[in-house]
Scaffold this motif. Structure first.
Motif, PDB file in Angstrom:
ATOM      1  N   MET A   1       0.854  -1.203   0.000  1.00  0.00           N
ATOM      2  CA  MET A   1       0.000   0.000   0.000  1.00  0.00           C
ATOM      3  C   MET A   1       0.881   1.241   0.000  1.00  0.00           C
ATOM      4  SD  MET A   1      -3.584   0.348   1.130  1.00  0.00           S
ATOM      5  CE  MET A   1      -3.767  -0.212   2.826  1.00  0.00           C
ATOM      6  N   THR A   2       0.552   2.190  -0.866  1.00  0.00           N
ATOM      7  CA  THR A   2       1.318   3.420  -0.996  1.00  0.00           C
ATOM      8  C   THR A   2       0.385   4.614  -0.820  1.00  0.00           C
ATOM      9  OG1 THR A   2       2.716   2.323  -2.619  1.00  0.00           O
ATOM     10  CG2 THR A   2       2.863   4.717  -2.526  1.00  0.00           C
ATOM     11  N   THR A   3       0.867   5.641  -0.105  1.00  0.00           N
ATOM     12  CA  THR A   3       0.102   6.882   0.020  1.00  0.00           C
ATOM     13  C   THR A   3       0.912   7.998  -0.616  1.00  0.00           C
ATOM     14  OG1 THR A   3      -0.956   6.161   2.056  1.00  0.00           O
ATOM     15  CG2 THR A   3      -0.965   8.522   1.610  1.00  0.00           C
ATOM     16  N   VAL A   4       0.263   8.722  -1.538  1.00  0.00           N
ATOM     17  CA  VAL A   4       0.929   9.810  -2.231  1.00  0.00           C
ATOM     18  C   VAL A   4       0.084  11.077  -2.075  1.00  0.00           C
ATOM     19  CG1 VAL A   4       1.671  10.674  -4.491  1.00  0.00           C
ATOM     20  CG2 VAL A   4       2.008   8.280  -3.900  1.00  0.00           C
ATOM     21  N   THR A   5       0.763  12.193  -1.824  1.00  0.00           N
ATOM     22  CA  THR A   5       0.084  13.490  -1.768  1.00  0.00           C
ATOM     23  C   THR A   5       0.451  14.291  -3.008  1.00  0.00           C
ATOM     24  OG1 THR A   5       0.187  13.495   0.637  1.00  0.00           O
ATOM     25  CG2 THR A   5      -0.220  15.616  -0.441  1.00  0.00           C
ATOM     26  N   TYR A   6      -0.560  14.670  -3.768  1.00  0.00           N
ATOM     27  CA  TYR A   6      -0.358  15.477  -4.970  1.00  0.00           C
ATOM     28  C   TYR A   6      -0.820  16.908  -4.680  1.00  0.00           C
ATOM     29  CZ  TYR A   6      -0.287  11.025  -7.546  1.00  0.00           C
ATOM     30  OH  TYR A   6      -0.006   9.768  -7.987  1.00  0.00           O
ATOM     31  N   THR A   7      -0.103  17.875  -5.191  1.00  0.00           N
ATOM     32  CA  THR A   7      -0.575  19.254  -5.183  1.00  0.00           C
ATOM     33  C   THR A   7      -1.268  19.505  -6.516  1.00  0.00           C
ATOM     34  OG1 THR A   7       1.220  19.967  -3.771  1.00  0.00           O
ATOM     35  CG2 THR A   7       0.105  21.674  -5.018  1.00  0.00           C
ATOM     36  N   VAL A   8      -2.543  19.912  -6.451  1.00  0.00           N
ATOM     37  CA  VAL A   8      -3.339  20.131  -7.665  1.00  0.00           C
ATOM     38  C   VAL A   8      -3.873  21.566  -7.640  1.00  0.00           C
ATOM     39  CG1 VAL A   8      -5.323  19.316  -9.014  1.00  0.00           C
ATOM     40  CG2 VAL A   8      -3.967  17.679  -7.684  1.00  0.00           C
ATOM     41  N   PRO A   9      -3.133  22.489  -8.285  1.00  0.00           N
ATOM     42  CA  PRO A   9      -3.482  23.918  -8.212  1.00  0.00           C
ATOM     43  C   PRO A   9      -4.870  24.244  -8.763  1.00  0.00           C
ATOM     44  CG  PRO A   9      -1.275  23.612  -9.101  1.00  0.00           C
ATOM     45  CD  PRO A   9      -1.890  22.253  -9.044  1.00  0.00           C
TER      46      PRO A   9
END
Ligand SMILES: [Cu+2]
Length: 72
Positions: A1-9
């Motif tokens: 399991m992987t958790t990724v945080t994306y910045t989406v302007p």
């Protein structure tokens, strides 16, 4: 399991977060999606066959391109 945080302007309102949560949530392997209006961040937890690249490509496709991502 992987958790990724994306910045989406491009996130600007509850409609945006709903669209992202619905579309990304439909990807096979995605366990959870939490999009935040104020921080313009999307936190996604997933397993294969989903991947960072697949999710990033989908976000671009639905007009919410991810500017950066942080793997945790
Ligand atoms: Cu919006």
């Amino acid at each position: 399991m992987t958790t990724v945080t994306y910045t989406v302007p491009a996130i600007s309102c509850a409609h945006c977060t709903h669209t992202i949560e619905t579309e990304v949530g439909d990807v096979q392997g995605v366990q959870s999606v939490k999009a935040e209006i104020e921080s313009k961040k999307v936190v996604i937890t997933f397993d294969a066959p989903a991947s960072e690249d697949v999710i990033k490509a989908l976000l671009a496709e639905i007009n919410y391109p991810a500017e950066s991502l942080i793997s945790l």
